[in-house]
Design a protein around this motif. Structure first.
Motif, PDB file in Angstrom:
ATOM      1  N   ALA A 109      -0.001   1.185 -17.379  1.00 20.17           N
ATOM      2  CA  ALA A 109       0.182   0.404 -16.172  1.00 20.17           C
ATOM      3  C   ALA A 109      -1.006  -0.076 -15.853  1.00 20.17           C
ATOM      4  CB  ALA A 109       0.994   0.872 -15.209  1.00 20.17           C
ATOM      5  N   GLU A 110      -1.099  -1.601 -15.570  1.00 18.52           N
ATOM      6  CA  GLU A 110      -2.516  -1.933 -15.052  1.00 18.52           C
ATOM      7  C   GLU A 110      -2.696  -1.716 -13.598  1.00 18.52           C
ATOM      8  OE1 GLU A 110      -2.413  -6.092 -15.595  1.00 18.52           O
ATOM      9  OE2 GLU A 110      -3.287  -6.055 -17.289  1.00 18.52           O
ATOM     10  N   LEU A 111      -4.010  -1.294 -13.565  1.00 20.13           N
ATOM     11  CA  LEU A 111      -4.514  -0.951 -11.989  1.00 20.13           C
ATOM     12  C   LEU A 111      -5.364  -2.042 -11.977  1.00 20.13           C
ATOM     13  CD1 LEU A 111      -5.158   1.248 -10.053  1.00 20.13           C
ATOM     14  CD2 LEU A 111      -7.062   1.907 -11.266  1.00 20.13           C
ATOM     15  N   ILE A 112      -5.013  -2.809 -10.539  1.00 24.21           N
ATOM     16  CA  ILE A 112      -5.694  -4.155 -10.209  1.00 24.21           C
ATOM     17  C   ILE A 112      -6.871  -3.775  -9.201  1.00 24.21           C
ATOM     18  CG2 ILE A 112      -5.579  -6.434  -9.247  1.00 24.21           C
ATOM     19  CD1 ILE A 112      -4.340  -5.818 -12.173  1.00 24.21           C
ATOM     20  N   VAL A 113      -7.969  -3.947  -9.307  1.00 26.22           N
ATOM     21  CA  VAL A 113      -8.986  -3.670  -8.235  1.00 26.22           C
ATOM     22  C   VAL A 113      -9.798  -5.227  -8.088  1.00 26.22           C
ATOM     23  CG1 VAL A 113     -11.192  -2.433  -7.806  1.00 26.22           C
ATOM     24  CG2 VAL A 113      -9.433  -1.412  -9.010  1.00 26.22           C
ATOM     25  N   THR A 114     -10.025  -5.652  -7.055  1.00 28.44           N
ATOM     26  CA  THR A 114     -10.491  -6.723  -6.459  1.00 28.44           C
ATOM     27  C   THR A 114     -11.980  -6.534  -6.116  1.00 28.44           C
ATOM     28  OG1 THR A 114      -8.479  -7.560  -5.924  1.00 28.44           O
ATOM     29  CG2 THR A 114     -10.573  -8.872  -5.197  1.00 28.44           C
ATOM     30  N   LEU A 115     -13.050  -7.068  -6.705  1.00 24.61           N
ATOM     31  CA  LEU A 115     -14.185  -6.949  -6.322  1.00 24.61           C
ATOM     32  C   LEU A 115     -14.570  -8.080  -5.469  1.00 24.61           C
ATOM     33  CD1 LEU A 115     -17.266  -5.832  -6.563  1.00 24.61           C
ATOM     34  CD2 LEU A 115     -17.508  -7.176  -8.476  1.00 24.61           C
ATOM     35  N   ASP A 116     -15.020  -7.881  -4.225  1.00 26.35           N
ATOM     36  CA  ASP A 116     -15.411  -8.811  -3.182  1.00 26.35           C
ATOM     37  C   ASP A 116     -16.788  -8.136  -2.483  1.00 26.35           C
ATOM     38  OD1 ASP A 116     -15.787 -10.690  -1.127  1.00 26.35           O
ATOM     39  OD2 ASP A 116     -13.697  -9.935  -0.310  1.00 26.35           O
ATOM     40  N   LYS A 117     -17.607  -9.182  -2.638  1.00 27.15           N
ATOM     41  CA  LYS A 117     -18.976  -8.961  -2.266  1.00 27.15           C
ATOM     42  C   LYS A 117     -19.403  -9.812  -1.044  1.00 27.15           C
ATOM     43  CE  LYS A 117     -21.292  -8.770  -6.192  1.00 27.15           C
ATOM     44  NZ  LYS A 117     -22.468  -8.737  -6.961  1.00 27.15           N
ATOM     45  N   THR A 118     -18.535 -10.639  -0.618  1.00 22.78           N
ATOM     46  CA  THR A 118     -18.836 -11.654   0.342  1.00 22.78           C
ATOM     47  C   THR A 118     -18.253 -11.245   1.669  1.00 22.78           C
ATOM     48  OG1 THR A 118     -18.560 -13.385  -1.312  1.00 22.78           O
ATOM     49  CG2 THR A 118     -18.608 -14.094   1.008  1.00 22.78           C
ATOM     50  N   PRO A 119     -19.175 -11.028   2.718  1.00 19.50           N
ATOM     51  CA  PRO A 119     -18.813 -10.898   4.340  1.00 19.50           C
ATOM     52  C   PRO A 119     -17.729 -12.195   4.688  1.00 19.50           C
ATOM     53  CG  PRO A 119     -21.236 -10.694   3.819  1.00 19.50           C
ATOM     54  CD  PRO A 119     -20.564 -11.572   2.619  1.00 19.50           C
ATOM     55  N   PRO A 120     -16.914 -11.602   5.631  1.00 17.54           N
ATOM     56  CA  PRO A 120     -16.113 -12.740   6.232  1.00 17.54           C
ATOM     57  C   PRO A 120     -16.811 -13.438   7.086  1.00 17.54           C
ATOM     58  CG  PRO A 120     -15.541 -10.630   7.099  1.00 17.54           C
ATOM     59  CD  PRO A 120     -16.476 -10.252   6.161  1.00 17.54           C
ATOM     60  N   GLU A 121     -16.135 -14.602   7.518  1.00 17.83           N
ATOM     61  CA  GLU A 121     -17.055 -15.501   8.436  1.00 17.83           C
ATOM     62  C   GLU A 121     -16.220 -15.135   9.785  1.00 17.83           C
ATOM     63  OE1 GLU A 121     -19.641 -17.707   8.008  1.00 17.83           O
ATOM     64  OE2 GLU A 121     -19.643 -17.176   5.889  1.00 17.83           O
ATOM     65  N   ILE A 122     -17.149 -15.658  11.039  1.00 19.76           N
ATOM     66  CA  ILE A 122     -16.812 -15.361  12.391  1.00 19.76           C
ATOM     67  C   ILE A 122     -16.788 -16.758  12.861  1.00 19.76           C
ATOM     68  CG2 ILE A 122     -16.740 -14.249  14.321  1.00 19.76           C
ATOM     69  CD1 ILE A 122     -17.664 -11.652  12.876  1.00 19.76           C
ATOM     70  N   GLU A 123     -15.934 -17.154  13.657  1.00 30.21           N
ATOM     71  CA  GLU A 123     -16.219 -18.337  14.479  1.00 30.21           C
ATOM     72  C   GLU A 123     -15.530 -17.882  15.877  1.00 30.21           C
ATOM     73  OE1 GLU A 123     -14.526 -23.106  15.456  1.00 30.21           O
ATOM     74  OE2 GLU A 123     -13.795 -21.607  13.904  1.00 30.21           O
ATOM     75  N   ILE A 124     -16.630 -17.815  16.859  1.00 28.64           N
ATOM     76  CA  ILE A 124     -16.382 -17.579  18.209  1.00 28.64           C
ATOM     77  C   ILE A 124     -15.975 -18.945  19.117  1.00 28.64           C
ATOM     78  CG2 ILE A 124     -17.239 -16.384  20.386  1.00 28.64           C
ATOM     79  CD1 ILE A 124     -19.165 -15.023  18.493  1.00 28.64           C
ATOM     80  N   LEU A 125     -14.857 -18.498  19.609  1.00 28.08           N
ATOM     81  CA  LEU A 125     -14.292 -19.906  20.325  1.00 28.08           C
ATOM     82  C   LEU A 125     -14.472 -19.500  21.979  1.00 28.08           C
ATOM     83  CD1 LEU A 125     -10.733 -20.071  18.617  1.00 28.08           C
ATOM     84  CD2 LEU A 125     -12.794 -21.520  17.882  1.00 28.08           C
ATOM     85  N   SER A 126     -14.330 -18.973  22.285  1.00 28.08           N
ATOM     86  CA  SER A 126     -14.779 -18.399  23.698  1.00 28.08           C
ATOM     87  C   SER A 126     -15.108 -16.777  24.026  1.00 28.08           C
ATOM     88  CB  SER A 126     -13.582 -18.811  24.577  1.00 28.08           C
ATOM     89  OG  SER A 126     -12.464 -17.779  24.333  1.00 28.08           O
ATOM     90  N   PRO A 127     -16.165 -16.486  24.791  1.00 27.01           N
ATOM     91  CA  PRO A 127     -16.918 -17.265  25.617  1.00 27.01           C
ATOM     92  C   PRO A 127     -17.886 -18.179  24.837  1.00 27.01           C
ATOM     93  CG  PRO A 127     -17.343 -15.069  26.334  1.00 27.01           C
ATOM     94  CD  PRO A 127     -16.376 -15.027  25.063  1.00 27.01           C
ATOM     95  N   GLN A 128     -18.580 -19.033  25.624  1.00 27.86           N
ATOM     96  CA  GLN A 128     -19.821 -19.389  24.990  1.00 27.86           C
ATOM     97  C   GLN A 128     -20.928 -18.523  25.454  1.00 27.86           C
ATOM     98  OE1 GLN A 128     -19.574 -22.324  23.155  1.00 27.86           O
ATOM     99  NE2 GLN A 128     -17.385 -21.917  23.493  1.00 27.86           N
ATOM    100  N   ASN A 129     -22.201 -18.496  24.394  1.00 24.40           N
ATOM    101  CA  ASN A 129     -23.431 -17.677  24.719  1.00 24.40           C
ATOM    102  C   ASN A 129     -24.000 -18.199  25.838  1.00 24.40           C
ATOM    103  OD1 ASN A 129     -25.179 -15.796  23.880  1.00 24.40           O
ATOM    104  ND2 ASN A 129     -26.484 -17.268  23.208  1.00 24.40           N
ATOM    105  N   GLY A 130     -24.337 -17.091  27.029  1.00 28.95           N
ATOM    106  CA  GLY A 130     -25.033 -17.689  28.075  1.00 28.95           C
ATOM    107  C   GLY A 130     -24.138 -18.246  29.322  1.00 28.95           C
ATOM    108  N   GLN A 131     -22.736 -18.044  29.047  1.00 32.92           N
ATOM    109  CA  GLN A 131     -21.809 -18.468  29.858  1.00 32.92           C
ATOM    110  C   GLN A 131     -22.031 -17.436  31.234  1.00 32.92           C
ATOM    111  OE1 GLN A 131     -18.063 -19.421  28.563  1.00 32.92           O
ATOM    112  NE2 GLN A 131     -16.972 -19.791  30.532  1.00 32.92           N
ATOM    113  N   ALA A 132     -21.659 -18.032  32.391  1.00 32.73           N
ATOM    114  CA  ALA A 132     -21.544 -17.198  33.681  1.00 32.73           C
ATOM    115  C   ALA A 132     -20.375 -17.152  34.230  1.00 32.73           C
ATOM    116  CB  ALA A 132     -22.503 -17.702  34.608  1.00 32.73           C
ATOM    117  N   PHE A 133     -19.791 -15.906  34.634  1.00 35.10           N
ATOM    118  CA  PHE A 133     -18.579 -15.561  35.310  1.00 35.10           C
ATOM    119  C   PHE A 133     -18.815 -15.131  36.568  1.00 35.10           C
ATOM    120  CE2 PHE A 133     -18.142 -15.598  30.597  1.00 35.10           C
ATOM    121  CZ  PHE A 133     -16.642 -16.196  30.495  1.00 35.10           C
ATOM    122  N   SER A 134     -18.157 -15.184  37.372  1.00 33.29           N
ATOM    123  CA  SER A 134     -17.983 -14.758  38.702  1.00 33.29           C
ATOM    124  C   SER A 134     -16.955 -14.840  39.579  1.00 33.29           C
ATOM    125  CB  SER A 134     -18.860 -15.828  39.617  1.00 33.29           C
ATOM    126  OG  SER A 134     -18.432 -17.040  39.979  1.00 33.29           O
ATOM    127  N   GLY A 135     -16.613 -14.203  40.344  1.00 32.69           N
ATOM    128  CA  GLY A 135     -15.244 -13.810  41.281  1.00 32.69           C
ATOM    129  C   GLY A 135     -14.820 -12.492  41.053  1.00 32.69           C
TER     130      GLY A 135
END
Length: 253
Positions: free
Chosen positions: A160-186
């Motif tokens: 029976a076949e053994l399936i192995v996936t070779l993947d050398k590419t890192p995943p992408e990340i998109e940050i929606l919130s918070p924004q870099n440098g954003q200030a919070f208070s309260g």
């Protein structure tokens, strides 16, 4: 009557001894060799009669396993069963992997990667085999199979076949919130982190695993202390590739 039989037997023995003495040494050796061959032939005939051809084949196969020798087995036309593979991670980010499994003892195992022969080894007496350095020649899906060949040259069906996936590419990340440098208070010091990556990815935010949605959206919450806070996001895919993103925010009570 008894005396006559006894005398006849004595005469026969005496005659045989005299005949044996009259033979040359070379003739005696030839006669002994003939008797040995005759004994072997009778032993084989007797073995076939009592255990049959299949029994002799079984005994021959057992001897090969016991001694570790590999050689033809008389009359063996039965192919060994196909090898089986030990469990293996279906994704990897390295081109060289180790593959092990089980097969009929002492058979030669031929490994195929994407239909092309890759390497060979011999199964041990216990039936285990191991390929420590198998090269995956395709980034993406790799189909691995194997056959076993016994000492008589019989080849098993492919495994029976053994399936192995070779993947050398890192995943992408998109940050929606918070924004870099954003200030919070309260009074609320909970900073909600949200972003998007590929489906099936594991995301950790400041070492805590984020909640994942089916479309790759991730969400997490960071408890802020007064001052500057560094938020580190690490996305890891099934093959072990990682992508890191960092941002800084500040919080004032």
């Amino acid at each position: 009557m008894r005396s006559r039989k006894y005398l006849a037997g004595r005469k026969s023995k005496i005659g045989f001894r005299q005949s044996w003495k009259n033979l040359s040494r070379e003739d005696r050796n030839d006669l002994l060799n003939f008797l040995k061959v005759l004994g072997i032939i009778l032993a084989v005939i007797g073995s076939i009669y009592f255990v049959g051809i299949n029994g002799l084949i079984y005994i021959g196969g057992f001897w090969n396993i016991f001694t570790g020798e590999k050689g033809p087995t008389l009359g063996d036309t039965t192919a060994p069963p196909p090898p089986t593979f030990a469990p293996l991670a279906p994704y990897t980010n390295t081109e060289t992997i180790s593959i092990s499994g089980f097969a009929e003892p002492t058979t030669e195992i031929i490994l195929f990667v994407n239909g092309t022969e890759s390497t060979r080894t011999v199964a041990e007496a216990g039936g285990t085999f191991n390929f420590p350095s198998v090269v995956l020649n395709t980034e993406g899906r790799n189909a691995i199979s194997a056959t076993a060949t016994d000492g008589a040259g019989n080849v098993s069906p492919k495994s029976a076949e053994l399936i192995v996936t070779l993947d050398k590419t890192p995943p992408e990340i998109e940050i929606l919130s918070p924004q870099n440098g954003q200030a919070f208070s309260g009074e609320n010091n909970q900073i909600h982190v949200e972003g998007k990556t590929e489906p099936g990815i594991t995301v950790r935010v400041n070492e805590n695993q984020a909640a994942m949605l089916a479309d790759g959206t991730f969400r997490s919450t960071v408890t802020a202390a007064a001052g500057e806070i560094k938020i580190t996001i690490v996305a890891t895919d099934k093959a072990g590739n990682e992508k890191k993103a960092e941002l800084k925010v500040s919080y004032a009570p």
